[in-house]
Enzyme design. Structure first.
Site, PDB file in Angstrom:
ATOM      1  N   ARG A 151       0.754  -1.246  -0.010  1.00 41.16           N
ATOM      2  CA  ARG A 151      -0.107  -0.047   0.168  1.00 41.16           C
ATOM      3  C   ARG A 151       0.990   1.215   0.017  1.00 41.16           C
ATOM      4  NH1 ARG A 151      -0.680   2.422   4.869  1.00 41.16           N
ATOM      5  NH2 ARG A 151      -2.731   3.092   4.611  1.00 41.16           N
ATOM      6  N   ASP A 165      -1.829   8.491   7.649  1.00 40.98           N
ATOM      7  CA  ASP A 165      -1.842   7.230   8.726  1.00 40.98           C
ATOM      8  C   ASP A 165      -1.292   7.553  10.065  1.00 40.98           C
ATOM      9  OD1 ASP A 165      -2.648   5.698   6.618  1.00 40.98           O
ATOM     10  OD2 ASP A 165      -0.801   4.675   6.211  1.00 40.98           O
TER      11      ASP A 165
END
Ligand code: 4HQ
Length: 239
Positions: A151, A165
């Protein structure tokens, strides 16, 4: 990025690598994963890959010759060989980002009581653990590593999503809401419906700080905090 996997259970990789974001990344050729069956290098008529431990004791150990036969060609083409093992370095956001920068990974999945020490010592460059619990094999850890790393490969998801994140910012993520505005008597915080972008950003930052303070205060040590953040934290810890 290229990833090879050496495993006794190739079928465990089929559905996870065909599904959702990782499936799409593979389809688009942003990441390629080749899964190799260790059994193909098994010895004798029974294609044996394991044997009893010298010195006695429970369980079976993977013999070094089949592992060498599977791993040597991958080393030869320049792969970084990573063994999934509880004795390895813990997989963190930092390590995932480091491994995402490696062009070619070869992931080795142990089973039973693990690898003969000579294979571990001579065929493996690094060891990675996904956490302090015992699994039946390295396949699920390998899938976790592939997911965490793939990812981060450019183009797999929007950079925005992983730049925010929790472990990249050093804070846990703020709460999120979607429709409906009212669910079982619980309302979406009014500020999120207000259209005031600066106020929304400030509310989110405060809620990130609140959640981190309550649930993972250890993360605050390493987080990159502004004077405004410290003021908010101060206020939150008084309340
Ligand atoms: N394993 N993080 C493979 C793990 C593990 C972990 C146990 C690895 C069994 C054979 N791997 N051996 N935790 O529990 O990476």
């Amino acid at each position: 990025m290229r990833i090879d996997v050496v495993t006794l259970f190739p079928e465990l990789f089929e559905v996870p690598l065909r599904t959702s974001i990782i499936g799409r990344a593979l389809e688009r050729g942003l990441v390629s994963v080749d899964v190799h069956d260790l059994r193909a290098h098994g010895l004798g008529r029974h294609r044996s890959v394991d044997d009893y431990p010298y010195g006695g004791g429970a369980g079976m150990i993977l013999r070094p010759e089949p592992l060498a036969a599977a791993i040597d060609p991958l080393r030869e083409v320049g792969a970084l060989v990573v063994l999934l093992d509880p004795a390895g370095e813990r997989l963190t956001d930092r390590l995932a980002r480091e491994l995402a920068g490696v062009a070619h990974l070869a992931l080795v999945c142990g089973r039973y009581e693990g690898l003969d020490e000579r294979a571990r010592g001579s065929l493996v460059d690094r060891e990675v653990s996904i956490g302090d619990y015992v699994l039946t094999g390295g396949e699920l850890p390998a899938l976790v590593l592939i997911d965490a790393v793939a990812r981060l490969v450019p183009g797999v998801i929007e950079a925005e999503s992983h730049e925010s994140d929790s472990f990249a910012t050093g804070l846990l993520e703020h709460p999120q809401y979607t429709r409906p505005e009212s669910f079982r008597g619980m309302e979406v915080p009014a500020v999120l419906l207000s259209g005031h972008h600066a106020e929304v950003a400030r509310w989110r930052r405060r809620e990130s700080l609140r959640r981190t303070l309550l649930r993972r205060p250890d993360l605050l040590q390493a987080a990159d905090l502004s004077d405004e953040d410290r003021r908010m934290l101060d206020e939150l810890s008084r309340a």
